[in-house]
Design a protein around this motif. Structure first.
Motif, PDB file in Angstrom:
ATOM      1  N   VAL A  74      50.218  52.470  36.921  1.00 50.34           N
ATOM      2  CA  VAL A  74      48.883  52.511  37.315  1.00 50.34           C
ATOM      3  C   VAL A  74      48.042  51.376  36.887  1.00 50.34           C
ATOM      4  N   GLY A  75      47.896  51.117  35.512  1.00 58.74           N
ATOM      5  CA  GLY A  75      47.583  49.892  35.048  1.00 58.74           C
ATOM      6  C   GLY A  75      47.940  48.618  35.859  1.00 58.74           C
ATOM      7  N   THR A  76      49.167  48.445  35.967  1.00 56.68           N
ATOM      8  CA  THR A  76      49.717  47.189  36.562  1.00 56.68           C
ATOM      9  C   THR A  76      49.042  47.292  38.073  1.00 56.68           C
ATOM     10  N   ILE A  77      49.262  48.373  38.935  1.00 61.56           N
ATOM     11  CA  ILE A  77      48.759  48.374  40.251  1.00 61.56           C
ATOM     12  C   ILE A  77      47.274  48.086  40.386  1.00 61.56           C
ATOM     13  N   LYS A  78      46.563  48.579  39.262  1.00 63.22           N
ATOM     14  CA  LYS A  78      45.041  48.335  39.540  1.00 63.22           C
ATOM     15  C   LYS A  78      44.691  47.040  39.435  1.00 63.22           C
ATOM     16  N   ALA A  79      45.426  46.332  38.326  1.00 68.10           N
ATOM     17  CA  ALA A  79      45.248  44.822  38.384  1.00 68.10           C
ATOM     18  C   ALA A  79      45.420  44.114  39.635  1.00 68.10           C
ATOM     19  N   ALA A  80      46.498  44.560  39.980  1.00 67.00           N
ATOM     20  CA  ALA A  80      46.972  43.916  41.399  1.00 67.00           C
ATOM     21  C   ALA A  80      45.959  44.167  42.737  1.00 67.00           C
ATOM     22  N   ARG A  83      43.237  41.682  42.185  1.00 64.09           N
ATOM     23  CA  ARG A  83      43.692  40.457  42.920  1.00 64.09           C
ATOM     24  C   ARG A  83      43.764  40.423  44.274  1.00 64.09           C
ATOM     25  N   SER A  84      44.354  41.320  44.820  1.00 61.39           N
ATOM     26  CA  SER A  84      44.476  41.428  46.150  1.00 61.39           C
ATOM     27  C   SER A  84      43.038  41.559  47.047  1.00 61.39           C
ATOM     28  N   ARG A  85      42.355  42.206  46.676  1.00 67.33           N
ATOM     29  CA  ARG A  85      41.043  42.183  47.370  1.00 67.33           C
ATOM     30  C   ARG A  85      40.216  40.697  47.482  1.00 67.33           C
ATOM     31  N   GLU A  86      40.564  39.890  46.206  1.00 68.27           N
ATOM     32  CA  GLU A  86      40.217  38.731  46.106  1.00 68.27           C
ATOM     33  C   GLU A  86      40.897  37.561  47.339  1.00 68.27           C
ATOM     34  N   ALA A  87      42.380  37.932  47.311  1.00 71.50           N
ATOM     35  CA  ALA A  87      43.289  37.080  48.044  1.00 71.50           C
ATOM     36  C   ALA A  87      43.319  37.607  49.514  1.00 71.50           C
ATOM     37  N   GLU A  88      43.001  38.693  49.759  1.00 71.25           N
ATOM     38  CA  GLU A  88      43.001  39.310  51.008  1.00 71.25           C
ATOM     39  C   GLU A  88      44.503  39.464  51.506  1.00 71.25           C
ATOM     40  N   ASP A  89      45.491  39.593  50.329  1.00 75.31           N
ATOM     41  CA  ASP A  89      46.952  39.904  50.760  1.00 75.31           C
ATOM     42  C   ASP A  89      47.385  40.941  49.878  1.00 75.31           C
ATOM     43  N   PRO A  90      47.826  42.166  50.213  1.00 72.18           N
ATOM     44  CA  PRO A  90      48.290  43.202  49.359  1.00 72.18           C
ATOM     45  C   PRO A  90      49.492  43.128  49.177  1.00 72.18           C
ATOM     46  N   ALA A  91      50.392  41.893  49.266  1.00 76.33           N
ATOM     47  CA  ALA A  91      51.862  42.055  49.112  1.00 76.33           C
ATOM     48  C   ALA A  91      52.130  42.482  47.862  1.00 76.33           C
ATOM     49  N   GLU A  92      51.270  42.070  47.001  1.00 79.03           N
ATOM     50  CA  GLU A  92      51.734  42.240  45.430  1.00 79.03           C
ATOM     51  C   GLU A  92      51.691  43.775  45.008  1.00 79.03           C
ATOM     52  N   VAL A  93      50.491  44.421  45.522  1.00 73.52           N
ATOM     53  CA  VAL A  93      50.206  45.713  45.385  1.00 73.52           C
ATOM     54  C   VAL A  93      51.434  46.806  45.942  1.00 73.52           C
ATOM     55  N   VAL A  94      51.945  46.144  47.282  1.00 73.20           N
ATOM     56  CA  VAL A  94      53.094  46.746  48.016  1.00 73.20           C
ATOM     57  C   VAL A  94      54.143  46.475  47.086  1.00 73.20           C
ATOM     58  N   ASP A  95      54.533  45.328  46.570  1.00 66.91           N
ATOM     59  CA  ASP A  95      55.689  45.163  45.832  1.00 66.91           C
ATOM     60  C   ASP A  95      55.895  45.993  44.648  1.00 66.91           C
ATOM     61  N   LEU A  96      54.483  46.173  43.946  1.00 70.16           N
ATOM     62  CA  LEU A  96      54.409  46.783  42.478  1.00 70.16           C
ATOM     63  C   LEU A  96      54.454  48.362  42.756  1.00 70.16           C
TER      64      LEU A  96
END
Length: 193
Positions: A74-80, A83-96
């Motif tokens: 959860v800690g890792t996903i929250k940070a992702a 970051r994804s909100r700023e980048a507009e790409d949820p790829a990192e969240v999905v992968d994590l």
């Protein structure tokens, strides 16, 4: 004459941390059925009785492992997510998320515990996800993004992928990463609404 090396005395916190680290390694290397007091004790050079003292039972060890995994994930996903909100790409969240349930073994452990009769096995994961969603929803009140619905879809997709993804993709003649791509597409579509 053989000499048995003296074991360093660990504090209760150190002993518990060493046991959880060994349990995580066994989970990833062998699978959830390998996360036993005996196997973990052998890994860290401690007795079954020592681990019973810290966890109460194999079920207690497994529940502590799930809670530990949930907190880390959860800690890792929250940070992702931030970051994804700023980048507009949820790829990192999905992968994590997919890695947490798949490669890191949380999905297999949770499923195995439930099938073994431990109906409360998912409580630490569910609580951690709930708290994460509440925290993220507070941070992003005006976004209009359906965070609860997105989380439900993503977690169920990641859990299903961890349990059946490889076999289903193969049976359907699809690339192994198809479920991740579908999840990413779903999140991107929600953001465009």
């Amino acid at each position: 004459m053989s000499v048995t090396p003296l074991r360093r005395r660990l504090s209760p916190e150190e002993s518990r941390a060493a046991a959880l680290s060994a349990a995580r390694a066994l989970l990833v290397e062998v699978g959830p059925q390998a996360v036993t007091l005996k196997a973990v004790g052998a890994r860290i050079g401690r007795t079954h009785a020592n681990l019973l003292h810290h966890f109460g039972s194999a079920e207690g060890l497994q529940k502590a492992l799930i809670a530990d995994l949930a907190a880390r994930i959860v800690g890792t996903i929250k940070a992702a997510v931030i970051r994804s909100r700023e980048a507009e790409d949820p790829a990192e969240v999905v992968d994590l998320t997919f890695d947490a349930f798949g490669r890191n073994g949380a999905g297999a452990l949770a499923s195995w515990m439930i099938l073994s009769g431990n109906e409360n096995a998912l409580d630490p994961i569910l609580t951690a996800i709930h708290d994460l969603v509440e925290d993220l929803a507070q941070d992003h009140k005006n976004s209009g993004a359906p965070i609860r619905e997105e989380t439900l879809q993503l977690v169920l997709m990641a859990l299903g992928d961890a349990l059946l993804g490889s076999s289903m993709a193969k049976a359907l003649g699809l690339p192994r990463e198809t479920a991740r791509q579908l999840a990413r597409g779903m999140l991107l579509a929600d953001r465009r609404k």
